[in-house]
Write an enzyme that holds these catalytic residues in place. Structure first.
Site, mmCIF file in Angstrom:
data_model
loop_
_atom_site.group_PDB
_atom_site.id
_atom_site.type_symbol
_atom_site.label_atom_id
_atom_site.label_comp_id
_atom_site.label_asym_id
_atom_site.label_seq_id
_atom_site.Cartn_x
_atom_site.Cartn_y
_atom_site.Cartn_z
ATOM 1 C CB SER A 21 0.736 50.409 -23.566
ATOM 2 O OG SER A 21 0.617 50.794 -22.222
ATOM 3 C CG ASN A 22 2.911 48.865 -18.558
ATOM 4 O OD1 ASN A 22 4.000 49.383 -18.350
ATOM 5 N ND2 ASN A 22 1.774 49.394 -18.169
ATOM 6 C CG ASN A 112 0.820 44.830 -10.098
ATOM 7 O OD1 ASN A 112 0.471 44.754 -11.282
ATOM 8 N ND2 ASN A 112 0.146 45.547 -9.214
ATOM 9 C CG HIS A 114 -0.960 50.483 -8.411
ATOM 10 N ND1 HIS A 114 -2.181 49.908 -8.715
ATOM 11 C CD2 HIS A 114 -1.243 51.614 -7.710
ATOM 12 C CE1 HIS A 114 -3.150 50.637 -8.203
ATOM 13 N NE2 HIS A 114 -2.610 51.681 -7.591
HETATM 14 C C1 GAR Z 1 -1.483 50.629 -16.380
HETATM 15 O O1 GAR Z 1 -1.595 51.991 -16.056
HETATM 16 C C2 GAR Z 1 -1.219 49.816 -15.130
HETATM 17 O O2 GAR Z 1 -0.384 50.452 -14.214
HETATM 18 C C3 GAR Z 1 -2.613 49.677 -14.581
HETATM 19 O O3 GAR Z 1 -3.406 49.420 -15.715
HETATM 20 C C4 GAR Z 1 -2.825 50.070 -16.844
HETATM 21 C C5 GAR Z 1 -2.656 49.039 -17.943
HETATM 22 O O4 GAR Z 1 -2.226 49.648 -19.129
HETATM 23 N N1 GAR Z 1 -2.683 48.623 -13.606
HETATM 24 C C6 GAR Z 1 -3.448 48.668 -12.531
HETATM 25 O O5 GAR Z 1 -4.190 49.586 -12.296
HETATM 26 C C7 GAR Z 1 -3.352 47.447 -11.648
HETATM 27 N N2 GAR Z 1 -3.815 47.753 -10.341
HETATM 28 P P1 GAR Z 1 -1.658 48.753 -20.311
HETATM 29 O O6 GAR Z 1 -2.660 47.627 -20.546
HETATM 30 O O7 GAR Z 1 -1.608 49.689 -21.490
HETATM 31 O O8 GAR Z 1 -0.302 48.228 -19.916
#
Ligand code: GAR
Length: 193
Positions: A21-22, A112, A114
């Site tokens: 989603s990011n 990154n 987090h």
């Molecule tokens: C997000 O919440 C991101 O911050 C986290 O994984 C999720 C990915 O969501 N990342 C971590 O925990 C890294 N340490 P997405 O695939 O929907 O973007």
């Protein structure tokens, strides 16, 4: 700070492991006039990552690497990044730790996101740990990547209040919505915009 050459957008690769989603939000942002970056490559360690579909939808090249032999794979990734003239990397839910050597090759150019208010709650299972500790607030952080997990210089953070009946899932959703906005802002900040 990352310098822009002329008015061209900086070629960026997004690394993902899951939903993406990011990534989706970054692609949308990258297509706006004010974005200093274009997204030219998607890299994943997981061939089943749902987020890979955004490559197809947006005609962005995607590559999957099996991280079992990390050193070898990282060298292959570095070659691909060179081939695509990538100058910046955004990690977006990328669940592998990059080596010191790899990070050194893109010093100050890897970001990154987090899902916690770093330096608190580095690592995995953030939302549950936050709730277990009865925290009043959580949030998300965009930071530069260094060789220590979730420890590089913080670019931006956004705080959110934890509700009375908050669950791991509700908090996750709330924070994710903030992440999408924060990543864009952090990129603009890195480019002094
Ligand atoms: C997000 O919440 C991101 O911050 C986290 O994984 C999720 C990915 O969501 N990342 C971590 O925990 C890294 N340490 P997405 O695939 O929907 O973007």
């Amino acid at each position: 700070m990352v310098k822009l050459i002329g008015c061209k957008k900086t070629k960026t690769a997004v690394f993902i492991s899951g939903t993406g989603s990011n990534l989706k939000s970054l692609i949308k942002f990258s297509k706006t006039k004010k974005s200093p970056i274009s997204i030219d490559l998607i890299i994943s360690n997981n061939s089943k990552a749902k987020g890979l579909k955004h490559g197809k939808i947006n005609k962005i090249k995607k590559k999957v690497f099996n991280f079992n032999k990390k050193n070898k794979i990282e060298n292959q990734i570095l070659s691909v990044l060179k081939e695509y003239e990538i100058k910046m990397i955004c990690l977006a839910g990328f669940m592998k730790i990059l080596s010191k050597n790899f990070i050194g090759k893109f010093k100050g150019k890897i970001l990154n996101i987090h899902p916690s208010l770093l330096p608190k709650y580095k690592g995995l299972n953030t939302h549950q740990r936050v709730l277990n500790n009865n925290e009043k607030y959580s949030g998300c952080t965009v930071h530069f990547v260094n060789s220590k997990l979730d420890s590089g210089k913080i670019i931006l953070q956004k705080k959110v209040k934890i509700s009375k009946n908050e669950t791991k899932n509700s908090l996750g959703k709330k924070v994710l919505a903030l992440e999408h906005k924060l990543y864009r802002k952090a990129i603009l900040k890195v480019f002094n915009r």
